[in-house]
Design an enzyme around this catalytic site. Structure first.
Site, PDB file in Angstrom:
ATOM      1  N   SER A 136      15.262 -34.916  43.723  1.00 18.69           N
ATOM      2  CA  SER A 136      13.911 -34.372  43.804  1.00 18.69           C
ATOM      3  C   SER A 136      13.054 -35.048  42.748  1.00 18.69           C
ATOM      4  O   SER A 136      13.338 -34.949  41.557  1.00 18.69           O
ATOM      5  CB  SER A 136      13.959 -32.853  43.570  1.00 18.69           C
ATOM      6  OG  SER A 136      12.654 -32.326  43.457  1.00 18.69           O
ATOM      7  N   LYS A 162      13.443 -36.555  47.936  1.00 14.82           N
ATOM      8  CA  LYS A 162      12.410 -35.528  48.105  1.00 14.82           C
ATOM      9  C   LYS A 162      11.339 -35.800  47.079  1.00 14.82           C
ATOM     10  O   LYS A 162      11.650 -36.076  45.919  1.00 14.82           O
ATOM     11  CB  LYS A 162      13.028 -34.147  47.896  1.00 14.82           C
ATOM     12  CG  LYS A 162      12.067 -33.013  47.528  1.00 14.82           C
ATOM     13  CD  LYS A 162      12.776 -31.659  47.542  1.00 14.82           C
ATOM     14  CE  LYS A 162      12.226 -30.705  46.512  1.00 14.82           C
ATOM     15  NZ  LYS A 162      12.944 -29.404  46.482  1.00 14.82           N
ATOM     16  N   LYS A 164       7.611 -34.383  45.348  1.00 15.37           N
ATOM     17  CA  LYS A 164       6.675 -33.277  45.204  1.00 15.37           C
ATOM     18  C   LYS A 164       5.301 -33.759  45.637  1.00 15.37           C
ATOM     19  O   LYS A 164       4.906 -34.900  45.322  1.00 15.37           O
ATOM     20  CB  LYS A 164       6.628 -32.834  43.739  1.00 15.37           C
ATOM     21  CG  LYS A 164       7.946 -32.257  43.248  1.00 15.37           C
ATOM     22  CD  LYS A 164       8.186 -30.896  43.866  1.00 15.37           C
ATOM     23  CE  LYS A 164       9.398 -30.227  43.260  1.00 15.37           C
ATOM     24  NZ  LYS A 164       9.608 -28.878  43.828  1.00 15.37           N
ATOM     25  N   ASP A 190       7.902 -31.533  49.135  1.00 17.56           N
ATOM     26  CA  ASP A 190       7.875 -30.136  48.677  1.00 17.56           C
ATOM     27  C   ASP A 190       6.516 -29.875  48.040  1.00 17.56           C
ATOM     28  O   ASP A 190       6.151 -30.520  47.054  1.00 17.56           O
ATOM     29  CB  ASP A 190       9.004 -29.919  47.653  1.00 17.56           C
ATOM     30  CG  ASP A 190       9.123 -28.465  47.208  1.00 17.56           C
ATOM     31  OD1 ASP A 190       8.316 -27.623  47.658  1.00 17.56           O
ATOM     32  OD2 ASP A 190      10.036 -28.168  46.405  1.00 17.56           O
ATOM     33  N   GLU A 215       8.705 -28.751  52.713  1.00 20.28           N
ATOM     34  CA  GLU A 215       9.172 -27.561  52.015  1.00 20.28           C
ATOM     35  C   GLU A 215       8.019 -26.761  51.431  1.00 20.28           C
ATOM     36  O   GLU A 215       7.156 -27.314  50.761  1.00 20.28           O
ATOM     37  CB  GLU A 215      10.145 -28.010  50.907  1.00 20.28           C
ATOM     38  CG  GLU A 215      10.760 -26.884  50.086  1.00 20.28           C
ATOM     39  CD  GLU A 215      11.776 -27.416  49.062  1.00 20.28           C
ATOM     40  OE1 GLU A 215      12.300 -28.545  49.253  1.00 20.28           O
ATOM     41  OE2 GLU A 215      12.039 -26.713  48.077  1.00 20.28           O
ATOM     42  N   ASP A 240      11.259 -22.138  50.662  1.00 21.08           N
ATOM     43  CA  ASP A 240      11.911 -21.996  49.362  1.00 21.08           C
ATOM     44  C   ASP A 240      11.416 -20.672  48.764  1.00 21.08           C
ATOM     45  O   ASP A 240      12.012 -19.602  48.982  1.00 21.08           O
ATOM     46  CB  ASP A 240      11.554 -23.231  48.492  1.00 21.08           C
ATOM     47  CG  ASP A 240      12.045 -23.166  47.059  1.00 21.08           C
ATOM     48  OD1 ASP A 240      12.501 -22.107  46.613  1.00 21.08           O
ATOM     49  OD2 ASP A 240      11.951 -24.179  46.324  1.00 21.08           O
ATOM     50  N   LYS A 264      18.298 -20.981  46.905  1.00 20.15           N
ATOM     51  CA  LYS A 264      18.598 -21.114  45.477  1.00 20.15           C
ATOM     52  C   LYS A 264      19.241 -19.807  45.039  1.00 20.15           C
ATOM     53  O   LYS A 264      18.576 -18.759  45.074  1.00 20.15           O
ATOM     54  CB  LYS A 264      17.317 -21.351  44.675  1.00 20.15           C
ATOM     55  CG  LYS A 264      16.651 -22.681  44.975  1.00 20.15           C
ATOM     56  CD  LYS A 264      15.393 -22.870  44.166  1.00 20.15           C
ATOM     57  CE  LYS A 264      14.754 -24.203  44.498  1.00 20.15           C
ATOM     58  NZ  LYS A 264      13.415 -24.337  43.904  1.00 20.15           N
ATOM     59  N   GLY A 293      17.722 -26.579  43.693  1.00 19.37           N
ATOM     60  CA  GLY A 293      18.031 -26.522  42.270  1.00 19.37           C
ATOM     61  C   GLY A 293      16.828 -26.120  41.449  1.00 19.37           C
ATOM     62  O   GLY A 293      15.689 -26.125  41.936  1.00 19.37           O
TER      63      GLY A 293
HETATM   64  O1  OSB Z   1      10.666 -26.194  44.305  1.00 22.43           O
HETATM   65  O2  OSB Z   1      12.578 -27.020  44.544  1.00 22.43           O
HETATM   66  C1  OSB Z   1      11.675 -26.676  43.801  1.00 22.43           C
HETATM   67  C2  OSB Z   1      12.534 -27.580  40.174  1.00 22.43           C
HETATM   68  C3  OSB Z   1      11.965 -26.525  39.509  1.00 22.43           C
HETATM   69  C4  OSB Z   1      11.279 -25.578  40.222  1.00 22.43           C
HETATM   70  C5  OSB Z   1      11.170 -25.676  41.615  1.00 22.43           C
HETATM   71  C6  OSB Z   1      11.763 -26.721  42.292  1.00 22.43           C
HETATM   72  C7  OSB Z   1      12.434 -27.704  41.548  1.00 22.43           C
HETATM   73  C8  OSB Z   1      13.030 -28.894  42.138  1.00 22.43           C
HETATM   74  C9  OSB Z   1      14.113 -29.578  41.354  1.00 22.43           C
HETATM   75  O3  OSB Z   1      12.646 -29.404  43.173  1.00 22.43           O
HETATM   76  C10 OSB Z   1      15.433 -29.545  42.004  1.00 22.43           C
HETATM   77  C11 OSB Z   1      16.525 -29.974  41.048  1.00 22.43           C
HETATM   78  O4  OSB Z   1      17.075 -29.106  40.317  1.00 22.43           O
HETATM   79  O5  OSB Z   1      16.822 -31.165  41.006  1.00 22.43           O
HETATM   80 MG    MG Z   2      11.021 -26.148  46.392  1.00 22.37          MG
END
Ligand code: OSB
Ligand code: MG
Length: 373
Positions: A136, A162, A164, A190, A215, A240, A264, A293
């Site tokens: 991510s 992935k 953001k 995401d 996402e 999520d 999660k 995560g």
């Molecule tokens: O939205 O998935 C999410 C990290 C912190 C808060 C929200 C998210 C995330 C990640 C990181 O996308 C995922 C990871 O732990 O590598």
């Molecule tokens: Mg997410």
């Protein structure tokens, strides 16, 4: 399990690099670590994923400490002899605060597995020992930097990317990645709730880039508008933030708000609820899940890896190797990526990695030990 001690440790872990999402930037994050000890001396570990501010969820590390310290730990120790169902029952009176609840719950799962001498993933009913791992990538200062980052992770062996996104940082990055790396690259985005249904035109355009999924595009409490969006685009929607328990999953299914759920364990109150959501979404609704995560240390990562072995996990999970996040993790061995973009769930009992307690103690900012008298 007859508990005789519960210990809470607050540490702060520095990330290798800043992680930016539509809701903010993180460079150092708090982690409350839970250690439970059974009368035989066997221990279990859990990690709380509540962040430094109420952005991803209303919980913060301070609210989690408060709830654990005042309402969960004393009750659990008072009971003394407890199993996972008993724990679930005990904390069911507390509304919300899933991350606080989940942290201690997961330490009990680790302990239970260790007492039985089996790996946690087997205790959960996991099937696929080599879990498919993705990465991510946070919002970058420029699209050029993003392209370089993607290249670096592909070189390290990650096969699913992935990124953001947020309004103004969406079509540009997506189209550049497709230009540079082609349409065969498994790619998803995401938004962490940064858009509204009025942004439908943007999603119609995003729809042309063959993404695995989008996402959490819309508001975290919304299921109706996600269902509306799903009727207008062909890219699957993954939820999520909107899914906090199996009831939310049921609503999302019957409303048609999502095709996929990112589970999660921390967000949903633990591994028991993870199983419930997994079983409903996969076995009843016949739809895929994957495991998300929260930038966990090696301890929380152990629980994520175990969850990702479940049979309904049909997409790569946001479970990267330790060195994606930290210079040095607090477990041994650290979590490593195999050549085929998988991480292997250990055969050792519990989460299957050794917790570096001495390392943790060096960095503790606050701790509290509860003993049964
Ligand atoms: O939205 O998935 C999410 C990290 C912190 C808060 C929200 C998210 C995330 C990640 C990181 O996308 C995922 C990871 O732990 O590598
Ligand atoms: Mg997410």
């Amino acid at each position: 399990m007859e508990l005789r001690r519960i210990e809470l440790y607050e540490i702060w872990v520095k990330l290798r690099e800043e992680f930016e999402t539509s809701f903010g930037k993180t460079i150092e994050r708090p982690a409350i670590l839970i250690r439970v000890e059974e009368k035989s001396g066997e221990e279990g570990w859990g990690e709380c994923v509540a962040g430094e501010g109420p952005w991803y969820s209303y919980e913060t590390w301070e609210t989690a400490w408060h709830i654990l310290n005042e309402f969960i730990v004393p009750k659990v120790l008072e009971k003394g002899d407890i199993d996972i169902d008993g724990y679930e029952n005990l904390v069911s009176k507390i509304r919300g605060h899933n991350m606080a609840k989940a942290s201690l719950e997961m330490s009990l799962w680790d302990l239970e597995a260790k007492l039985r001498g089996i790996p946690l993933w087997r205790l959960l009913g996991g099937k696929n020992r080599h879990i498919s791992s993705g990465v991510s990538i946070g919002i970058q200062k420029s699209v050029d930097e993003l392209i370089k980052k993607v290249g670096d992770f592909l070189e390290k062996g990650y096969r699913r990317i992935k990124i953001k996104i947020r309004p103004g940082y969406d079509l540009g990055p997506i189209s550049r990645i497709r230009d540079e790396y082609g349409y065969d690259l498994p790619l998803q985005v995401d938004a962490n709730s940064a858009y509204r249904i009025e942004d439908l035109d943007v999603f119609r355009k995003i729809d042309n880039y063959a993404l695995l999924m989008i996402e959490q595009p819309l508001h975290y409490k919304d299921l109706v508008d996600h269902a509306e969006l799903a009727r207008h685009i062909k890219t699957p929607i993954c939820l999520d933030e909107s899914i906090e328990d199996v009831n939310d999953a049921r609503k999302a299914y019957y409303l048609g708000s999502a095709m996929i759920i990112n589970i999660k364990p921390g967000r949903v109150g633990g591994l028991k609820e993870t199983l419930k959501i997994h079983d409903f979404w996969y076995s009843v609704a016949n739809r895929p899940v994957w495991i998300g995560g929260m930038l966990e240390t090696g301890i929380g990562r152990g629980h994520l890896v175990a969850a990702a072995t479940l049979p309904g996990v049909k997409y790569p999970s946001d479970i990267s190797a330790s060195d994606k996040y930290f210079e040095k993790d607090i477990v041994e061995p650290e979590w490593v990526l195999n050549k085929d973009s998988t991480i292997t769930a250990p055969e050792r009992p519990g989460i299957g990695v050794e917790v570096l307690f001495d390392e943790i103690k060096k960095g503790v900012r606050r701790s509290k030990v509860f003993s049964r008298t």
